[in-house]
Design an enzyme around this catalytic site. Structure first.
Site, PDB file in Angstrom:
ATOM      1  N   SER A  39     -22.898  53.854   6.227  1.00 56.46           N
ATOM      2  CA  SER A  39     -23.578  54.845   7.074  1.00 56.46           C
ATOM      3  C   SER A  39     -22.645  55.625   7.995  1.00 56.46           C
ATOM      4  O   SER A  39     -23.108  56.500   8.732  1.00 56.46           O
ATOM      5  CB  SER A  39     -24.680  54.171   7.898  1.00 56.46           C
ATOM      6  OG  SER A  39     -25.808  53.925   7.092  1.00 56.46           O
TER       7      SER A  39
ATOM      8  N   LYS B  76     -22.875  59.363   7.860  1.00 57.24           N
ATOM      9  CA  LYS B  76     -23.768  60.163   8.707  1.00 57.24           C
ATOM     10  C   LYS B  76     -23.009  60.915   9.801  1.00 57.24           C
ATOM     11  O   LYS B  76     -23.518  61.897  10.349  1.00 57.24           O
ATOM     12  CB  LYS B  76     -24.843  59.266   9.322  1.00 57.24           C
ATOM     13  CG  LYS B  76     -25.801  58.651   8.292  1.00 57.24           C
ATOM     14  CD  LYS B  76     -26.855  57.787   8.976  1.00 57.24           C
ATOM     15  CE  LYS B  76     -27.880  57.246   7.989  1.00 57.24           C
ATOM     16  NZ  LYS B  76     -27.387  56.137   7.175  1.00 57.24           N
TER      17      LYS B  76
ATOM     18  N   ASP C  52     -33.703  49.550  -4.235  1.00 55.92           N
ATOM     19  CA  ASP C  52     -34.039  50.091  -2.911  1.00 55.92           C
ATOM     20  C   ASP C  52     -35.218  51.056  -2.964  1.00 55.92           C
ATOM     21  O   ASP C  52     -35.593  51.624  -1.938  1.00 55.92           O
ATOM     22  CB  ASP C  52     -32.828  50.820  -2.310  1.00 55.92           C
ATOM     23  CG  ASP C  52     -31.730  49.872  -1.884  1.00 55.92           C
ATOM     24  OD1 ASP C  52     -32.023  48.672  -1.724  1.00 55.92           O
ATOM     25  OD2 ASP C  52     -30.577  50.319  -1.726  1.00 55.92           O
TER      26      ASP C  52
ATOM     27  N   SER D 216     -29.817  54.906  12.347  1.00 62.04           N
ATOM     28  CA  SER D 216     -29.192  55.085  11.034  1.00 62.04           C
ATOM     29  C   SER D 216     -30.225  55.383   9.952  1.00 62.04           C
ATOM     30  O   SER D 216     -30.343  54.677   8.956  1.00 62.04           O
ATOM     31  CB  SER D 216     -28.372  53.840  10.661  1.00 62.04           C
ATOM     32  OG  SER D 216     -27.385  54.169   9.704  1.00 62.04           O
TER      33      SER D 216
ATOM     34  N   ASN E 193     -31.673  56.901   6.868  1.00 58.34           N
ATOM     35  CA  ASN E 193     -31.202  57.480   5.609  1.00 58.34           C
ATOM     36  C   ASN E 193     -31.985  58.711   5.181  1.00 58.34           C
ATOM     37  O   ASN E 193     -31.417  59.689   4.689  1.00 58.34           O
ATOM     38  CB  ASN E 193     -31.266  56.440   4.490  1.00 58.34           C
ATOM     39  CG  ASN E 193     -30.216  55.366   4.625  1.00 58.34           C
ATOM     40  OD1 ASN E 193     -29.323  55.448   5.456  1.00 58.34           O
ATOM     41  ND2 ASN E 193     -30.322  54.339   3.812  1.00 58.34           N
TER      42      ASN E 193
ATOM     43  N   HIS F  76     -22.535  53.718  -3.330  1.00 61.08           N
ATOM     44  CA  HIS F  76     -21.293  52.951  -3.401  1.00 61.08           C
ATOM     45  C   HIS F  76     -20.178  53.767  -4.042  1.00 61.08           C
ATOM     46  O   HIS F  76     -19.084  53.243  -4.264  1.00 61.08           O
ATOM     47  CB  HIS F  76     -21.520  51.658  -4.198  1.00 61.08           C
ATOM     48  CG  HIS F  76     -21.943  50.496  -3.342  1.00 61.08           C
ATOM     49  ND1 HIS F  76     -21.056  49.740  -2.608  1.00 61.08           N
ATOM     50  CD2 HIS F  76     -23.169  49.972  -3.096  1.00 61.08           C
ATOM     51  CE1 HIS F  76     -21.707  48.792  -1.968  1.00 61.08           C
ATOM     52  NE2 HIS F  76     -22.993  48.911  -2.236  1.00 61.08           N
TER      53      HIS F  76
END
Length: 489
Positions: A79, A82, A172, A326, A328, A379
Site C-alpha cells: 500500500s 498509495k 480477494d 489504506s 484500496n 504483487h
C-alpha cells in the site's frame, strides 16, 4: 593435499565488502553514526534471512541521501503505492476537486405522479452513504413527486465496466478491500469502504439458538443464510462469513459462545451499481415515493432534466480515510477518475498513464517502476525505495502538501482518523506522534514510508520495503526499530 593460496588480508576485506548491500552517508550531514546503527538492526535480524530489504533515508531539508540499503532495487511496495496515487491525484485533479452524484428524469412534466424514468448517475464518489441518498430523496419530495411511473436507471458509465484491477487475486473477490470498482457505489459507514456491507454477528440468548446477524446498510440486495449457532460460554468462536462467488448470498457458519463479543466482517457486494440503486429506491420508499418499474442499468438521455444532486467532500478531506485507513477502492477510483478527466476514459490503462505522467512532473522517474494499479494490491508492482523517498522529498514544495501530509497516519495516535493504520504502533513516549507515514501489507510484504521528526527537530524522510518475508508481521517490528533509530538522532 589441499593447497591454501596466501592473499593479503586486505583482499579478503575487499571481497567481503563487495557482497554487502551498498550503504552511504554524507559525512557533512551530522548523521555519521546512522549507517552503523541501522545496519546493526538489518544484519542481526534473523527474520530477514532469505528476505529482501530496500531502505532509503533522506534529509527532509535538502533531499540528500543519508542511508541507502539496496535503495535502487525494485521491490513490491504494497500500500505504499498509495503515496504515488495520492500525489498524482492532488496534482492532476486539485485538492478542492469534488465528485457529484446526480438524479435526472426524462418525464416531460413534474407533478405528483410523473410518467418517465428516474436516472441515478454516479460520477466516481467513493464516499457516498445511504444518508446521502436519503437527502436526495428529500429533494424529490420537495418537488411534490410521490409516484414515478417508470424505471430507476443506474448510470455508472463514467468509468469502464472492468470491475477488478489486472492482478486482483481471486481469493480477494469477496473482501471489502477487493470490492468491485464502479462509478456508482456506496459505503456502509464513515470508514467509506465503498462497495461493501458491514456484517455483525452476536450470540443468541441461549445455547442452540441461532446467532443474531445485522447488516449495514440494511437492504434486501444481499441474502443472508444463517447456519451459525450459539454454544456454551466455554465453547469455541468459529464464525465463518463468506459470500458466494458472483452472487449476493452471504453464508454465516460455525459457532459463537454465549456472552462472546460480537464478530464483525466487511464483505464486498457483487455489482455495486445495482446495490446503490437498491438503496436509493429504499430511500425513496421511506419518504413515501414509489417507483412502479424495475431497477436497470443504462445511460442518462441527453434531454433528461437534472432534479437534484449530491456533492462529495473535497479531495483534501477524502484523502484522510483513503490514506489513514489504506482504502484500496478509493485508490482505484482515483486512478479511473484521473483517466477520465485527463484522457477522456475512466479506465486503468488511461488512469495509470496519467499517474505516471503526474509523478514524472513532480520529479520521480516512473521508468524505474512497474505500476499495475493504484492501491498496491498487485504483487507485480515494483518500486525502488529511493524513488519513494524522492517523491516524499519533492512533494514538500507543492501547494497541496499540507493536505497530503495531513492524510498520512500518525504514529501512536489512538484516534482512528488521525493515527489510522499506525494508531497501535510506535507508542513509546520518545517517538509518539513523531512519525507520519504510509503503511503497507501484502502476503510476504511489509512497507513503511514517510516522515520522522528527530530529537533535534529535523525532518528525515524514509522508505522501508521488506519483501519475501515468511511472516510479514515481523516486518512491522523491523520497521518500528529502524524508525525509532531515526527519531532518536
Amino acid at each position: 593435499m589441499i593447497h591454501f593460496i596466501k592473499y593479503p588480508i586486505t583482499i579478503f576485506i575487499l571481497l567481503f565488502c563487495t557482497f554487502l548491500p551498498y550503504t552511504q552517508v554524507n559525512a557533512t550531514t551530522g548523521y555519521q553514526n546512522l549507517p552503523q546503527q541501522l545496519n546493526q538492526v538489518i544484519m542481526k535480524e534473523p527474520t530477514l534471512q532469505g528476505a529482501i530489504a530496500g531502505i532509503s533515508v533522506r534529509s527532509g531539508q535538502n533531499g540528500t541521501i543519508l542511508y541507502d540499503y539496496q535503495g535502487d532495487v525494485r521491490l513490491h511496495p504494497a500500500s505504499n503505492m498509495k503515496l504515488l496515487t495520492a500525489a498524482a491525484a492532488l496534482n492532476a485533479l486539485g485538492e478542492n476537486y469534488t465528485f457529484s452524484t446526480e438524479l435526472y428524469t426524462n418525464a416531460t412534466e413534474l407533478k405528483k405522479s410523473i410518467q418517465g424514468n428516474l436516472y441515478l448517475k454516479g460520477n466516481g464518489d467513493p464516499t457516498l452513504l445511504k444518508k446521502d441518498f436519503e437527502s436526495m430523496a428529500m429533494g424529490i419530495e420537495r418537488l411534490g413527486v410521490k409516484k414515478i411511473k417508470g424505471n430507476l436507471v443506474a448510470d455508472d458509465s463514467r468509468y469502464d465496466h472492468v470491475r477488478y484491477s489486472l492482478d486482483m487475486p481471486w481469493s480477494d473477490e469477496t473482501a471489502y478491500y477487493g470490492a468491485q470498482i464502479s462509478a456508482l457505489t456506496v459505503s456502509p459507514t464513515k470508514d467509506y469502504d465503498s462497495g461493501s456491507i458491514k456484517i455483525k454477528v452476536k450470540p443468541g440468548t441461549k445455547i442452540g439458538e441461532k446467532v443474531k446477524v445485522t447488516v449495514t446498510p440494511k437492504s434486501n440486495y444481499v441474502k443472508l443464510v444463517n447456519h451459525a449457532v450459539t454454544v456454551a460460554k466455554d465453547g469455541k468462536n468459529k464464525i465463518k462469513i463468506e459470500r458466494e462467488h458472483s452472487k449476493n448470498t452471504v453464508k454465516i457458519e460455525g459457532t459463537l459462545p454465549l456472552k462472546a463479543k460480537e464478530t464483525k466482517e466487511w464483505i464486498g457486494v457483487w455489482e455495486p451499481t445495482l446495490f446503490a440503486a437498491t438503496l436509493f429506491r429504499q430511500a425513496l420508499a421511506e419518504r413515501g415515493i414509489t417507483i412502479t418499474g424495475k431497477i436497470k442499468t443504462g445511460i442518462v438521455p441527453k434531454q433528461a432534466k437534472l432534479l437534484t444532486k449530491h456533492q462529495s467532500m473535497p479531495l483534501s478531506d477524502l484523502l484522510v480515510p483513503f490514506m489513514k485507513l489504506s482504502n484500496n477502492v478509493h485508490a482505484e477510483m482515483l486512478i479511473k477518475e484521473m483517466g477520465k478527466v485527463k484522457k477522456g476514459e475512466g479506465s486503468w490503462e488511461k488512469g495509470l498513464s496519467v499517474m505516471k505522467s503526474e509523478v514524472a512532473k513532480l520529479g520521480v522517474n516512473p521508468k524505474t517502476m512497474v505500476i499495475r494499479d493504484g492501491s498496491g494490491i498487485s504483487h507485480v508492482n515494483s518500486i525502488p525505495a529511493n524513488q519513494l523517498s524522492q517523491l516524499l522529498f519533492l512533494v514538500q514544495r507543492e501547494k497541496w502538501f499540507p493536505a497530503y501530509l495531513n492524510a498520512l497516519p500518525v504514529a501512536g495516535n489512538p484516534e482512528k482518523m488521525v493515527g489510522g493504520s499506525l494508531r497501535k504502533r510506535l507508542k513509546d513516549p520518545s517517538i509518539l506522534g513523531k512519525v507520519k507515514a504510509k503503511t503497507g501489507t501484502l502476503a510476504t510484504v511489509s512497507s513503511l514510508s514517510g516522515y520522522v521528526t528527530t530529537r533535534n527537530g529535523q525532518t528525515l524522510i524514509f522508505s522501508i520495503l521488506l519483501n519475501n518475508m515468511l511472516d510479514e508481521t515481523n516486518g512491522k517490528k523491523i520497521e518500528d526499530a529502524l524508525v525509532t533509530i531515526l527519531a532518536n538522532q
